[in-house]
Scaffold this active site. Structure first.
Site, PDB file in Angstrom:
ATOM      1  NE  ARG A  15      -1.733   1.142  -9.368  1.00 31.75           N
ATOM      2  CZ  ARG A  15      -2.504   2.189  -9.402  1.00 31.75           C
ATOM      3  NH1 ARG A  15      -2.632   2.914 -10.507  1.00 31.75           N
ATOM      4  NH2 ARG A  15      -3.195   2.569  -8.364  1.00 31.75           N
ATOM      5  N   GLY A  16      -4.867  -0.825  -9.720  1.00 25.47           N
ATOM      6  CA  GLY A  16      -6.005   0.021  -9.372  1.00 25.47           C
ATOM      7  C   GLY A  16      -7.273  -0.792  -9.580  1.00 25.47           C
ATOM      8  CB  ALA A  17     -10.113  -1.533  -7.314  1.00 28.56           C
ATOM      9  NE  ARG A  54      -2.359  -6.595  -7.083  1.00 27.98           N
ATOM     10  CZ  ARG A  54      -2.215  -5.282  -6.887  1.00 27.98           C
ATOM     11  NH1 ARG A  54      -2.483  -4.435  -7.858  1.00 27.98           N
ATOM     12  NH2 ARG A  54      -1.833  -4.807  -5.719  1.00 27.98           N
ATOM     13  CD  GLN A  63       1.040   2.019  -5.688  1.00 33.50           C
ATOM     14  OE1 GLN A  63       1.805   2.465  -4.856  1.00 33.50           O
ATOM     15  NE2 GLN A  63       0.579   0.780  -5.626  1.00 33.50           N
ATOM     16  CG  ASP A 100      -7.730  -1.621  -3.721  1.00 36.08           C
ATOM     17  OD1 ASP A 100      -7.284  -0.634  -3.127  1.00 36.08           O
ATOM     18  OD2 ASP A 100      -7.365  -1.963  -4.858  1.00 36.08           O
ATOM     19  CG  ASN A 110      -7.368   2.840  -0.787  1.00 33.75           C
ATOM     20  OD1 ASN A 110      -7.437   2.393  -1.943  1.00 33.75           O
ATOM     21  ND2 ASN A 110      -6.846   4.025  -0.533  1.00 33.75           N
ATOM     22  CE  LYS A 111      -1.490   0.270  -2.819  1.00 33.57           C
ATOM     23  NZ  LYS A 111      -1.119  -1.155  -2.940  1.00 33.57           N
TER      24      LYS A 111
HETATM   25  O1  MRU Z   1      -1.794  -1.995  -5.460  1.00 34.83           O
HETATM   26  P1  MRU Z   1      -2.596  -1.058  -6.316  1.00 34.83           P
HETATM   27  O2  MRU Z   1      -1.784   0.005  -6.948  1.00 34.83           O
HETATM   28  O3  MRU Z   1      -3.462  -1.815  -7.308  1.00 34.83           O
HETATM   29  O4  MRU Z   1      -3.580  -0.353  -5.286  1.00 34.83           O
HETATM   30  C1  MRU Z   1      -4.448   0.637  -5.745  1.00 34.83           C
HETATM   31  C2  MRU Z   1      -5.215   1.319  -4.674  1.00 34.83           C
HETATM   32  O5  MRU Z   1      -5.103   1.009  -3.507  1.00 34.83           O
HETATM   33  C3  MRU Z   1      -6.214   2.346  -5.120  1.00 34.83           C
HETATM   34  O6  MRU Z   1      -6.356   3.339  -4.154  1.00 34.83           O
HETATM   35  C4  MRU Z   1      -7.568   1.684  -5.352  1.00 34.83           C
HETATM   36  O7  MRU Z   1      -7.432   0.576  -6.189  1.00 34.83           O
HETATM   37  C5  MRU Z   1      -8.550   2.599  -5.938  1.00 34.83           C
HETATM   38  S1  MRU Z   1      -8.211   2.906  -7.612  1.00 34.83           S
HETATM   39  C6  MRU Z   1      -9.401   3.870  -8.293  1.00 34.83           C
END
Ligand code: MRU
Length: 372
Positions: free
Chosen positions: A58-60, A99, A208, A249, A259-260
């Site tokens: 996970r993470g963009a 996603r 996370q 994201d 973002n999250k």
């Molecule tokens: O749902 P996730 O864990 O994929 O969400 C991740 C985030 O929101 C991060 O802050 C974002 O992807 C930046 S990662 C460098």
């Protein structure tokens, strides 16, 4: 990133191509950290799509690079098909639909697909097409890591000696292949000898922050406090936070940030208290097709993520999940939110800190030249 495996110190990425000929991709399984450092082995583009869907990765930026390796696997799987491009397109779409919010996934896989299609229509041989797909995937991964290194260099200058920095979710090496985005300035400042402490939001519901960011900081020996999401406002109000750095994201042309979930609330409270609020993200996270944050699709995930909490049972020595509400409770679970650009002090990118729409436009045209 530095990890300890079977007592040995290793420097690894969140994901890599393990076997080029057979298209085997290996990734850290982020569902079981920090209790266990385990790996998931993907043997097909379908395995890879499933790994993104189930948040094994996970993470963009990591999702984007995972998608790139998935396209490489898809090329290996379909190169001998008579309708190669149609079959490949179907597999690429499957990966893209895993996603919806992190735009890196779409940006990266679409670019790869179009490049491969161009070569195929230009009469390249199967061997050459495979070679092109391999080069593109590896180049995308390397460029992402290089962007993070630069984000670290630019962002580090914003951190004064003795700073307390608040972060949300995990925007570290796990989320960005290596080094991280929001964690890059922190890692760089720490390596340069600056004293700092990181306030890590636990980041309900997927945790996370509690599971992944805390683990990464622990591995690097960087001082941190784990706090509940609800405590962040209190520490900002008390003047104990000097700046906030989060990841993203998707970022629009106008500078709105997805973002999250919970990021928006932090930005508003930071503003109210005169605390700089920075977003760290590579240009691969920008979506030039849209102007306003309201146009960004927000992923909603299963109600189980809210109803149950997963954790490590010390007595049974296993990962378990427990119910924290009524099974029949009606749940809504959006996993991202939108922070309007007016709350963002600056976006730390590989092209410097962007503070206006004009800065964004300029950075994007430099990015396009670099990536063509
Ligand atoms: O749902 P996730 O864990 O994929 O969400 C991740 C985030 O929101 C991060 O802050 C974002 O992807 C930046 S990662 C460098």
């Amino acid at each position: 990133m530095r990890v300890i495996l079977d007592g040995k110190e290793l420097d690894i990425r969140a994901i890599w191509l393990e076997d080029r000929d057979r298209g085997i991709v290996k990734m850290i399984d982020q569902r079981v950290l920090p209790w266990k450092l385990d790996f998931f082995v993907s043997r097909s583009s379908e395995d890879t799509a499933m790994a993104i869907e189930r948040m094994i990765v996970r993470g963009a930026p990591t999702i984007g690079v995972t998608g790139a390796y998935g396209v490489y696997q898809a090329v290996l799987e379909s190169i001998n098909e008579r309708e190669f491009i149609e079959v490949l397109e179907g597999k690429v779409k499957r990966i893209q639909q895993t996603r919806p919010t992190a735009v890196n996934l779409f940006n990266v896989t679409e670019k790869m697909f179009l490049e491969i299609k161009k070569r195929y229509e230009g009469g390249y041989s199967s061997r050459e097409i495979i070679e092109v797909a391999y080069d593109l995937a590896e180049r995308i991964a390397d460029k992402e890591v290089e962007a993070n290194r630069k984000i670290g260099e630019y962002g580090e200058k914003l951190i004064r000696d003795g700073s307390s920095i608040l972060t949300h979710c995990n925007a570290g090496a796990l989320a960005a292949v290596d080094i991280g985005t929001a964690l890059a300035p922190i890692r760089t400042a720490y390596k340069k000898g600056k004293k700092l402490v990181v306030y890590v939001d636990e980041t309900r519901p997927w945790l996370q922050g509690a599971r992944l960011t805390a683990w990464e900081l622990e591995m690097e020996g960087i001082p941190y406090y784990l706090i509940s999401d609800n405590a962040a406002g209190y520490y900002m109000w008390r003047g104990e936070i000097d700046l906030v750095i989060v990841g993203a994201d998707r970022i629009t042309r106008g500078g709105d940030i997805a973002n999250k979930i919970g990021t928006y609330k932090l930005a508003v409270v930071a503003n109210e208290n005169g605390i700089p609020f920075y977003v760290a993200a590579p240009l691969s996270t920008f979506d030039m097709r849209i102007q306003a944050g309201s146009e960004i699709p927000i992923e909603e995930r299963s109600s189980d993520e809210i109803l149950y909490v997963r954790g490590y049972d010390d007595d049974l020595m296993e990962v378990r999940r427990v119910l924290v509400s009524l099974k029949e409770a009606k749940v809504r679970n959006p996993v991202f939110d939108i922070t309007p650009s007016k709350y963002v002090t600056g976006i730390i990118t590989e092209f410097g800190v962007l503070k206006s729409e004009r800065d964004i436009e300029e950075a994007l045209s430099r990015y396009r030249i670099d990536h063509d």
